[in-house]
Scaffold this active site. Structure first.
Site, PDB file in Angstrom:
ATOM      1  N   ARG A   1     -10.752  15.838   8.105  1.00 48.34           N
ATOM      2  CA  ARG A   1     -11.494  16.343   6.649  1.00 48.34           C
ATOM      3  C   ARG A   1     -12.763  16.789   7.186  1.00 48.34           C
ATOM      4  O   ARG A   1     -13.414  16.027   7.894  1.00 48.34           O
ATOM      5  CB  ARG A   1     -11.753  15.113   5.788  1.00 48.34           C
ATOM      6  CG  ARG A   1     -10.367  14.486   5.335  1.00 48.34           C
ATOM      7  CD  ARG A   1     -10.528  13.664   4.150  1.00 48.34           C
ATOM      8  NE  ARG A   1      -9.265  12.890   3.688  1.00 48.34           N
ATOM      9  CZ  ARG A   1      -9.176  11.411   3.701  1.00 48.34           C
ATOM     10  NH1 ARG A   1     -10.295  10.703   3.930  1.00 48.34           N
ATOM     11  NH2 ARG A   1      -8.322  10.706   3.416  1.00 48.34           N
TER      12      ARG A   1
ATOM     13  N   ASN B   1       0.901  -1.199  -0.063  1.00 48.02           N
ATOM     14  CA  ASN B   1      -0.102  -0.049  -0.132  1.00 48.02           C
ATOM     15  C   ASN B   1       1.101   1.263   0.067  1.00 48.02           C
ATOM     16  O   ASN B   1       1.574   1.607   1.093  1.00 48.02           O
ATOM     17  CB  ASN B   1      -0.786   0.003   1.289  1.00 48.02           C
ATOM     18  CG  ASN B   1      -1.906   1.242   1.399  1.00 48.02           C
ATOM     19  OD1 ASN B   1      -1.854   1.970   0.434  1.00 48.02           O
ATOM     20  ND2 ASN B   1      -2.790   1.153   2.430  1.00 48.02           N
TER      21      ASN B   1
ATOM     22  N   ASP C   1      -7.626  12.594  17.129  1.00 52.65           N
ATOM     23  CA  ASP C   1      -7.920  11.091  17.796  1.00 52.65           C
ATOM     24  C   ASP C   1      -9.066  11.248  18.794  1.00 52.65           C
ATOM     25  O   ASP C   1      -9.095  11.714  19.381  1.00 52.65           O
ATOM     26  CB  ASP C   1      -6.554  10.606  18.540  1.00 52.65           C
ATOM     27  CG  ASP C   1      -6.560   9.252  18.862  1.00 52.65           C
ATOM     28  OD1 ASP C   1      -7.536   8.768  19.518  1.00 52.65           O
ATOM     29  OD2 ASP C   1      -5.653   8.620  18.358  1.00 52.65           O
ATOM     30  N   PHE C   2      -9.816  10.152  18.500  1.00 54.11           N
ATOM     31  CA  PHE C   2     -11.244  10.128  19.238  1.00 54.11           C
ATOM     32  C   PHE C   2     -10.697   9.821  20.916  1.00 54.11           C
ATOM     33  O   PHE C   2     -11.525  10.089  21.634  1.00 54.11           O
ATOM     34  CB  PHE C   2     -12.106   8.974  18.698  1.00 54.11           C
ATOM     35  CG  PHE C   2     -12.925   9.378  17.667  1.00 54.11           C
ATOM     36  CD1 PHE C   2     -12.170   9.832  16.444  1.00 54.11           C
ATOM     37  CD2 PHE C   2     -14.229   9.557  17.512  1.00 54.11           C
ATOM     38  CE1 PHE C   2     -12.992  10.255  15.332  1.00 54.11           C
ATOM     39  CE2 PHE C   2     -14.900  10.132  16.446  1.00 54.11           C
ATOM     40  CZ  PHE C   2     -14.253  10.653  15.332  1.00 54.11           C
TER      41      PHE C   2
ATOM     42  N   LEU D   1     -15.533   3.685  10.020  1.00 55.75           N
ATOM     43  CA  LEU D   1     -15.168   5.119  10.834  1.00 55.75           C
ATOM     44  C   LEU D   1     -13.721   4.826  11.394  1.00 55.75           C
ATOM     45  O   LEU D   1     -13.386   4.402  12.485  1.00 55.75           O
ATOM     46  CB  LEU D   1     -15.977   5.114  12.024  1.00 55.75           C
ATOM     47  CG  LEU D   1     -17.739   4.881  11.727  1.00 55.75           C
ATOM     48  CD1 LEU D   1     -18.402   4.998  13.042  1.00 55.75           C
ATOM     49  CD2 LEU D   1     -17.976   5.950  10.837  1.00 55.75           C
TER      50      LEU D   1
ATOM     51  N   GLU E   1     -14.582  -0.096  15.465  1.00 55.11           N
ATOM     52  CA  GLU E   1     -14.271  -1.094  16.120  1.00 55.11           C
ATOM     53  C   GLU E   1     -13.895  -1.112  17.721  1.00 55.11           C
ATOM     54  O   GLU E   1     -14.077  -1.816  18.725  1.00 55.11           O
ATOM     55  CB  GLU E   1     -13.005  -1.678  15.616  1.00 55.11           C
ATOM     56  CG  GLU E   1     -13.157  -2.371  14.320  1.00 55.11           C
ATOM     57  CD  GLU E   1     -12.020  -2.551  13.506  1.00 55.11           C
ATOM     58  OE1 GLU E   1     -10.886  -2.876  14.253  1.00 55.11           O
ATOM     59  OE2 GLU E   1     -11.936  -2.681  12.062  1.00 55.11           O
ATOM     60  N   ASN E   2     -13.408   0.224  18.008  1.00 51.15           N
ATOM     61  CA  ASN E   2     -12.964   0.198  19.303  1.00 51.15           C
ATOM     62  C   ASN E   2     -13.724   1.096  20.477  1.00 51.15           C
ATOM     63  O   ASN E   2     -13.711   1.214  21.570  1.00 51.15           O
ATOM     64  CB  ASN E   2     -11.524   0.922  19.402  1.00 51.15           C
ATOM     65  CG  ASN E   2     -10.667  -0.133  18.565  1.00 51.15           C
ATOM     66  OD1 ASN E   2     -10.360  -1.233  19.145  1.00 51.15           O
ATOM     67  ND2 ASN E   2     -10.138   0.254  17.596  1.00 51.15           N
TER      68      ASN E   2
HETATM   69  P1  AMP Z   1      -7.963   3.843  11.193  1.00 53.83           P
HETATM   70  O1  AMP Z   1      -8.010   5.008  10.262  1.00 53.83           O
HETATM   71  O2  AMP Z   1      -9.131   2.712  10.945  1.00 53.83           O
HETATM   72  O3  AMP Z   1      -6.516   3.125  11.770  1.00 53.83           O
HETATM   73  O4  AMP Z   1      -8.321   4.709  12.717  1.00 53.83           O
HETATM   74  C1  AMP Z   1      -7.752   5.158  13.295  1.00 53.83           C
HETATM   75  C2  AMP Z   1      -8.488   6.201  14.412  1.00 53.83           C
HETATM   76  O5  AMP Z   1      -9.354   5.374  15.190  1.00 53.83           O
HETATM   77  C3  AMP Z   1      -7.663   6.861  15.445  1.00 53.83           C
HETATM   78  O6  AMP Z   1      -7.505   8.150  14.901  1.00 53.83           O
HETATM   79  C4  AMP Z   1      -8.569   7.080  16.665  1.00 53.83           C
HETATM   80  O7  AMP Z   1      -9.357   8.192  16.518  1.00 53.83           O
HETATM   81  C5  AMP Z   1      -9.424   5.932  16.630  1.00 53.83           C
HETATM   82  N1  AMP Z   1      -9.222   5.001  17.646  1.00 53.83           N
HETATM   83  C6  AMP Z   1      -8.194   4.070  17.631  1.00 53.83           C
HETATM   84  N2  AMP Z   1      -8.286   3.186  18.822  1.00 53.83           N
HETATM   85  C7  AMP Z   1      -9.090   3.595  19.415  1.00 53.83           C
HETATM   86  C8  AMP Z   1      -9.790   3.337  20.879  1.00 53.83           C
HETATM   87  N3  AMP Z   1      -9.499   2.524  21.569  1.00 53.83           N
HETATM   88  N4  AMP Z   1     -10.897   4.304  21.171  1.00 53.83           N
HETATM   89  C9  AMP Z   1     -11.200   5.290  20.376  1.00 53.83           C
HETATM   90  N5  AMP Z   1     -10.750   5.498  19.355  1.00 53.83           N
HETATM   91  C10 AMP Z   1      -9.849   4.875  19.016  1.00 53.83           C
END
Ligand code: AMP
Length: 405
Positions: free
Chosen positions: A241, A7, A284-285, A209, A335-336
């Site tokens: 975004r 990738n 970041d959430f 998401l 997922e998280n």
């Molecule tokens: P991805 O682009 O699918 O890798 O998602 C990344 C985003 O997932 C991060 O910027 C976080 O905002 C969110 N994320 C990852 N782990 C957690 C978690 N344990 N709790 C809440 N948000 C999470």
């Protein structure tokens, strides 16, 4: 057969070597800062220790060379000869209207990927450099292109056309393409499998998401609408975004800030979304949830705005599919982040959804969150784009082998 999944980003390269029989990851890694000072590779063999090394990587060829060297390395390597790589699967961001499925890479395919580069000027050229680098370093190894846009090519014109003069579609192919297709395809298929049903019998809404985010309506096995558009900027509020905005904001801000359209686009792509809306706290959430819990009102508003937007699209796609059977959450947030899933479900209860509080605490696993009596199944299915790419690569290579017999 071992399949190398590549990738390529503009200055990065992610890879995984996957055994296609066991579907186990043998090793994975990331090359960063390709083309700049301080480029480095982080390589992790499964079950072994991670190794990070600074290596000059002036271009993607050098990065692929570093990947191969690490895969063959006596200490952190997982193969002993290049002949143990049976095929390479490349993630390609944009396939335009030409590609509705994965294809074996040949000169014609390379040309076609180049031809649609104006639709993804940051991504497709980088993807092509990855293909050329592999051709050079692994001559004769079959390569397959797996497109982010391909799954959405089943959208009907009433879903993919923008309400702008039709000639812009005819002349320049301005339309909705949608992205994350490999993920939406994999996750909707897996959701049906978990439920013991055929995807062709279900109306599924997939909420991917992550830092980038999109929702797709998968009606009886086909994508019929998705939130990302000509580019990945449209739709949901994302990490950085903006998602949907009034397009007039662009010229309004150009006047106010005395800057170019390109600069505004940069703001919409990199400084907006959750980062912008929270007043710069974070994209970041985890940070936003913490800040909101500590009483930060901007973080709280950003989280609720995010949930509203997802809920709004779930409602819209339910209308578009004349109902919904399954809502699936996937990717980093999906997922998280149980509390975010709960916030979103507050906007979908009218459809007959519910979320079990205990099950909603589970992270990163396949889990059904709804009650057996609910009208709509709500579930989590972790995405695995690399595995999906490896599977599609294997299928194409096997098909080609059969043709040769
Ligand atoms: P991805 O682009 O699918 O890798 O998602 C990344 C985003 O997932 C991060 O910027 C976080 O905002 C969110 N994320 C990852 N782990 C957690 C978690 N344990 N709790 C809440 N948000 C999470």
């Amino acid at each position: 057969m071992n399949i190398l999944v590549i990738n390529c980003g503009s200055s990065s390269l992610k890879y995984q070597l996957i055994d296609s029989i066991t579907e186990k990851v043998l090793a994975k890694g990331l090359c960063e800062r390709i083309g700049s000072e301080g480029s480095c590779i982080t390589h992790t063999p499964t079950g072994g220790a991670k190794r990070t090394e600074e290596i000059p990587m002036p271009d993607h060829s050098a990065a692929i060379k570093a990947v191969i060297d690490h895969l063959l390395d006596p200490e952190v390597g997982v193969i002993t000869s290049l002949s143990q790589i049976g095929a390479v699967g490349h993630r390609i961001v944009h396939g335009g209207e030409r590609f509705n499925k994965a294809v074996l890479i040949n000169d014609d395919v390379v040309r076609a990927i180049g031809d649609v580069s104006d639709l993804a000027p940051l991504h497709n050229p980088a993807n092509l450099t990855g293909i050329h680098a592999c051709e050079k370093l692994m001559p004769g190894v079959p390569m397959v292109a797996v497109f982010d846009t391909a799954f959405h090519q089943t959208m009907p014109p009433e879903a993919y056309l923008y309400a702008i003069p039709l000639e812009y579609y005819k002349d320049y192919k301005v339309r909705r393409y949608g992205f994350h297709g490999t993920s939406h395809d994999y996750v909707s298929q897996r959701a049906a499998e978990i439920l013991g049903k055929k995807r062709e019998d279900l109306r599924i809404i997939v909420c991917h998401l992550g830092n980038g985010a999109s929702v797709t309506a998968v009606k009886y096995g086909k994508s019929i609408d998705t939130t990302m558009g000509l580019t990945p900027l449209e739709g949901l509020i994302m990490g950085t975004r903006s998602g949907d905005i009034d397009p007039a904001i662009i010229t309004f801000l150009m006047d106010k800030l005395h800057c170019s359209a390109q600069e505004i686009l940069n703001i919409l792509n990199k400084k907006s979304g959750m980062l912008g809306l929270s007043g710069g706290i974070s994209n970041d959430f985890r940070d936003l949830t913490k800040a909101a819990a500590e009483g930060n009102k901007d973080a709280e508003t950003a989280l609720e705005a995010y949930a509203i937007r997802v809920g709004k699209y779930i409602g819209a796609y339910t209308a578009e599919m004349d109902g919904v059977d399954v809502i699936v959450f996937t990717a980093g947030v999906g997922e998280n982040d149980g509390p975010m899933r709960k916030r979103i479900s507050n906007y979908t209860e009218f459809l007959g959804t519910s979320i079990d509080e205990e099950k909603n605490k589970i992270r990163g696993e396949e889990v059904i969150l709804s009650k057996p009596t609910d009208k709509v199944v709500t579930m989590v299915v972790p995405t695995n784009e690399e595995l999906a790419i490896a599977r599609q690569t294997l299928a194409i290579v096997e098909e080609e082998d059969r043709k040769k017999i």
